[in-house]
Design a protein around this motif. Structure first.
Motif, PDB file in Angstrom:
ATOM      1  N   ILE A 191       0.812  -1.015   0.185  1.00 56.28           N
ATOM      2  CA  ILE A 191       0.193   0.113  -0.066  1.00 56.28           C
ATOM      3  C   ILE A 191       1.015   0.633  -0.256  1.00 56.28           C
ATOM      4  N   THR A 192       1.862   1.122   0.729  1.00 58.65           N
ATOM      5  CA  THR A 192       2.508   2.632   0.804  1.00 58.65           C
ATOM      6  C   THR A 192       3.420   3.019   0.030  1.00 58.65           C
ATOM      7  N   GLN A 193       4.219   1.870  -1.444  1.00 62.64           N
ATOM      8  CA  GLN A 193       4.633   1.956  -2.166  1.00 62.64           C
ATOM      9  C   GLN A 193       3.278   1.651  -3.619  1.00 62.64           C
ATOM     10  N   LEU A 194       2.262   1.943  -3.653  1.00 58.81           N
ATOM     11  CA  LEU A 194       1.937   2.017  -4.573  1.00 58.81           C
ATOM     12  C   LEU A 194       1.266   2.900  -5.740  1.00 58.81           C
ATOM     13  N   TRP A 195       1.875   4.399  -4.552  1.00 61.48           N
ATOM     14  CA  TRP A 195       1.578   5.293  -5.865  1.00 61.48           C
ATOM     15  C   TRP A 195       2.400   5.638  -6.916  1.00 61.48           C
ATOM     16  N   LEU A 196       3.409   5.034  -6.531  1.00 64.25           N
ATOM     17  CA  LEU A 196       4.361   4.615  -8.162  1.00 64.25           C
ATOM     18  C   LEU A 196       3.484   4.431  -8.957  1.00 64.25           C
ATOM     19  N   PHE A 197       2.967   3.112  -8.873  1.00 65.40           N
ATOM     20  CA  PHE A 197       2.600   2.158  -9.570  1.00 65.40           C
ATOM     21  C   PHE A 197       1.532   2.939 -10.221  1.00 65.40           C
ATOM     22  N   ILE A 198       0.918   3.843  -9.711  1.00 57.60           N
ATOM     23  CA  ILE A 198      -0.010   5.061 -10.163  1.00 57.60           C
ATOM     24  C   ILE A 198       0.566   5.865 -11.178  1.00 57.60           C
ATOM     25  N   ILE A 199       1.514   6.268 -10.436  1.00 56.01           N
ATOM     26  CA  ILE A 199       1.667   7.804 -10.549  1.00 56.01           C
ATOM     27  C   ILE A 199       3.112   7.430 -12.525  1.00 56.01           C
ATOM     28  N   ALA A 200       3.914   6.444 -12.384  1.00 57.96           N
ATOM     29  CA  ALA A 200       4.699   6.516 -13.050  1.00 57.96           C
ATOM     30  C   ALA A 200       3.692   6.171 -14.298  1.00 57.96           C
ATOM     31  N   PRO A 201       3.257   5.163 -14.652  1.00 58.12           N
ATOM     32  CA  PRO A 201       2.226   4.696 -15.728  1.00 58.12           C
ATOM     33  C   PRO A 201       1.847   5.298 -15.920  1.00 58.12           C
ATOM     34  N   LEU A 202       0.973   6.038 -15.615  1.00 53.62           N
ATOM     35  CA  LEU A 202       0.810   7.519 -16.452  1.00 53.62           C
ATOM     36  C   LEU A 202       1.102   8.014 -16.622  1.00 53.62           C
ATOM     37  N   ILE A 203       1.840   8.652 -16.540  1.00 51.66           N
ATOM     38  CA  ILE A 203       3.511   9.434 -16.785  1.00 51.66           C
ATOM     39  C   ILE A 203       3.293   8.921 -18.076  1.00 51.66           C
ATOM     40  N   GLY A 204       3.886   7.455 -18.141  1.00 53.49           N
ATOM     41  CA  GLY A 204       4.748   7.336 -19.603  1.00 53.49           C
ATOM     42  C   GLY A 204       3.917   6.736 -20.762  1.00 53.49           C
ATOM     43  N   ALA A 205       2.762   7.082 -19.791  1.00 48.89           N
ATOM     44  CA  ALA A 205       1.179   6.555 -20.637  1.00 48.89           C
ATOM     45  C   ALA A 205       1.192   8.143 -21.689  1.00 48.89           C
ATOM     46  N   ALA A 206       1.397   8.671 -21.105  1.00 46.86           N
ATOM     47  CA  ALA A 206       0.953  10.658 -21.199  1.00 46.86           C
ATOM     48  C   ALA A 206       2.302  10.512 -22.347  1.00 46.86           C
ATOM     49  N   ILE A 207       3.454  10.368 -22.531  1.00 45.38           N
ATOM     50  CA  ILE A 207       4.711  10.042 -23.109  1.00 45.38           C
ATOM     51  C   ILE A 207       4.098   9.547 -24.765  1.00 45.38           C
ATOM     52  N   ALA A 208       3.650   8.995 -24.524  1.00 47.39           N
ATOM     53  CA  ALA A 208       3.674   7.393 -25.620  1.00 47.39           C
ATOM     54  C   ALA A 208       2.363   8.466 -26.319  1.00 47.39           C
ATOM     55  N   ALA A 209       1.630   9.213 -26.177  1.00 47.19           N
ATOM     56  CA  ALA A 209       0.451   9.784 -26.375  1.00 47.19           C
ATOM     57  C   ALA A 209       1.302  11.317 -27.188  1.00 47.19           C
ATOM     58  N   VAL A 210       1.925  11.719 -26.979  1.00 43.54           N
ATOM     59  CA  VAL A 210       2.830  13.307 -27.431  1.00 43.54           C
ATOM     60  C   VAL A 210       3.181  12.317 -28.481  1.00 43.54           C
ATOM     61  N   VAL A 211       4.382  11.073 -27.694  1.00 43.22           N
ATOM     62  CA  VAL A 211       4.713  11.349 -29.354  1.00 43.22           C
ATOM     63  C   VAL A 211       5.144  10.345 -29.986  1.00 43.22           C
ATOM     64  N   HIS A 212       3.193   9.895 -29.985  1.00 42.41           N
ATOM     65  CA  HIS A 212       2.542   8.698 -31.200  1.00 42.41           C
ATOM     66  C   HIS A 212       2.233   9.606 -32.569  1.00 42.41           C
ATOM     67  N   PRO A 213       1.696  11.285 -32.778  1.00 39.31           N
ATOM     68  CA  PRO A 213       1.401  11.500 -33.255  1.00 39.31           C
ATOM     69  C   PRO A 213       3.186  12.318 -34.503  1.00 39.31           C
ATOM     70  N   ILE A 214       3.995  11.918 -34.348  1.00 37.51           N
ATOM     71  CA  ILE A 214       4.691  12.516 -34.730  1.00 37.51           C
ATOM     72  C   ILE A 214       5.629  11.447 -35.339  1.00 37.51           C
ATOM     73  N   THR A 215       5.266   9.859 -35.369  1.00 32.57           N
ATOM     74  CA  THR A 215       5.753   9.068 -35.735  1.00 32.57           C
ATOM     75  C   THR A 215       4.534   7.824 -37.037  1.00 32.57           C
ATOM     76  N   HIS A 216       3.306   8.600 -36.803  1.00 30.07           N
ATOM     77  CA  HIS A 216       2.426   8.243 -36.651  1.00 30.07           C
ATOM     78  C   HIS A 216       1.111   9.709 -37.377  1.00 30.07           C
ATOM     79  N   PRO A 217       1.186  10.232 -38.042  1.00 30.47           N
ATOM     80  CA  PRO A 217       0.301  11.791 -38.004  1.00 30.47           C
ATOM     81  C   PRO A 217      -1.223  11.330 -38.420  1.00 30.47           C
ATOM     82  N   PRO A 218      -1.424  11.679 -38.201  1.00 28.58           N
ATOM     83  CA  PRO A 218      -3.035  11.603 -38.971  1.00 28.58           C
ATOM     84  C   PRO A 218      -3.509  12.076 -39.673  1.00 28.58           C
ATOM     85  N   HIS A 219      -4.059  10.571 -40.537  1.00 24.42           N
ATOM     86  CA  HIS A 219      -4.741  11.203 -41.827  1.00 24.42           C
ATOM     87  C   HIS A 219      -3.244  11.130 -43.114  1.00 24.42           C
ATOM     88  N   GLU A 220      -2.389  10.795 -42.730  1.00 23.54           N
ATOM     89  CA  GLU A 220      -0.937  10.552 -43.237  1.00 23.54           C
ATOM     90  C   GLU A 220      -1.228   8.766 -43.564  1.00 23.54           C
TER      91      GLU A 220
END
Length: 250
Positions: free
Chosen positions: A206-235
Motif C-alpha cells: 500500500i505504501t509503495q502503491l503511489w509509484l505504480f499509479i503515477i509512473a504508468p500514467l506519465i509513461g502513457a502521456a508521453i506515448a500519446a505525445v510521441v505517437h503523432p510524430i511517427t504516425h501523423p493523423p491522415h497520413e
C-alpha cells in the motif's frame, strides 16, 4: 445512432472493461500468486501476454479492451475517446481489478502456508524488488515499459477497437515488458492491476502503491505525445517504401 442505442453500446463497453480487468487480474496476477514457483518469470510473462491476447479478441471489438487506466489515458490524450467515456472506463477497470483480486484472494487463502501479506502479486522496489531496484529506477522503468505498451497500442489500433492481428501485437508487448519488469519491480504498467492486489496485500504494498499509479500514467502521456510524430493523423501508414532508397531493378 439514437441516444438509447449509444447508451446501450457504452454500457456494453463499460461492462466489458470491468469483466476484462477482472479476468486479467485473476488469471495473470493469479499466475504469479498461485503458480509462480512452478512456472517462473517466463511463465508469468506469458500468462499476462496470452490472457491479454485472448481478451483482446473477445472484448476488443466492444470496448477496445483497454483493461488499463494508462491505456485509456493514452486514448483520451490521443482524442480517440471522450473524457466521460474515459472516466467510466477508469471506474470499471479499478472496480474490476478489485473484484478480480478478491476472487483471487479467496482462492489463495485456501492454500495452506501461502503468503499474501505485503506480497500477493503486488509491485515494489527496494527490499520488495528481486534485484533491489531503488525508487528512482522503479519510476523510470515503469514509465518506459508503459510507454512501449501504450505506444504499440496506439500504433496498431486505428481508433479504439482492437481487430485483426492487433491483439497479438498488444499481447506480445505486454509479455515483453513483464519479462523485463518482473525482476525489477513485479511489473505494473497498469494502475488498476496494482491497486486491486495491493488492497488485499496491505503493508508495504500500500505504501509503495503511489509509484505504480503515477509512473504508468506519465509513461502513457508521453506515448500519446510521441505517437503523432511517427504516425501523423491522415497520413499514409506505410511510408517505408517511399522513404527508404531502393536499388534500381536490373
Amino acid at each position: 445512432m439514437e441516444k438509447k442505442e449509444i447508451s446501450t453500446v457504452l454500457t456494453r463497453a463499460v461492462v466489458s472493461e470491468f469483466l476484462g480487468t477482472l479476468l486479467l487480474v485473476f488469471f495473470a496476477v493469479g499466475s504469479a500468486v498461485l503458480a509462480g514457483e512452478y512456472i517462473g518469470t517466463f511463465g508469468i510473462a506469458l500468462a499476462f501476454g496470452f490472457t491479454m491476447v485472448a481478451l483482446a479478441y473477445a472484448l476488443g471489438p466492444i470496448s477496445g479492451c483497454h483493461l488499463n487506466p494508462a491505456v485509456t489515458l493514452g486514448m483520451l490524450l490521443a482524442r480517440r475517446i471522450g473524457l466521460r467515456t474515459a472516466a467510466e472506463y477508469w471506474i470499471a477497470q479499478v472496480v474490476g481489478a478489485i473484484v478480480g483480486s478478491a476472487v483471487l484472494f479467496l482462492v489463495a487463502r485456501q492454500i495452506p502456508g501461502l503468503q499474501t501479506h505485503a506480497s500477493f502479486g503486488t509491485n515494489g522496489w527496494g527490499d520488495r524488488s528481486a534485484v533491489h531496484l531503488n525508487l528512482g529506477g522503479a519510476f523510470v522503468a515503469e514509465m518506459v515499459m508503459t510507454f512501449l505498451l501504450v505506444y504499440v497500442w496506439l500504433s496498431v489500433t486505428h481508433k479504439v477497437a482492437v481487430i485483426g492481428f492487433n491483439g497479438l501485437a498488444i499481447g506480445l508487448a505486454l509479455a515483453t515488458v513483464h519479462l523485463i519488469g518482473i525482476p525489477l519491480d513485479g511489473t505494473s504498467v497498469n494502475p488498476a492491476r496494482s491497486i486491486g492486489p495491493a488492497l488485499f496485500a496491505g503493508g508495504a504494498a500500500i505504501t509503495q502503491l503511489w509509484l505504480f499509479i503515477i509512473a504508468p500514467l506519465i509513461g502513457a502521456a508521453i506515448a500519446a505525445v510521441v505517437h503523432p510524430i511517427t504516425h501523423p493523423p491522415h497520413e499514409p501508414v506505410l511510408v517505408a517504401d517511399d522513404a527508404v532508397p531502393h536499388e534500381p531493378a536490373e
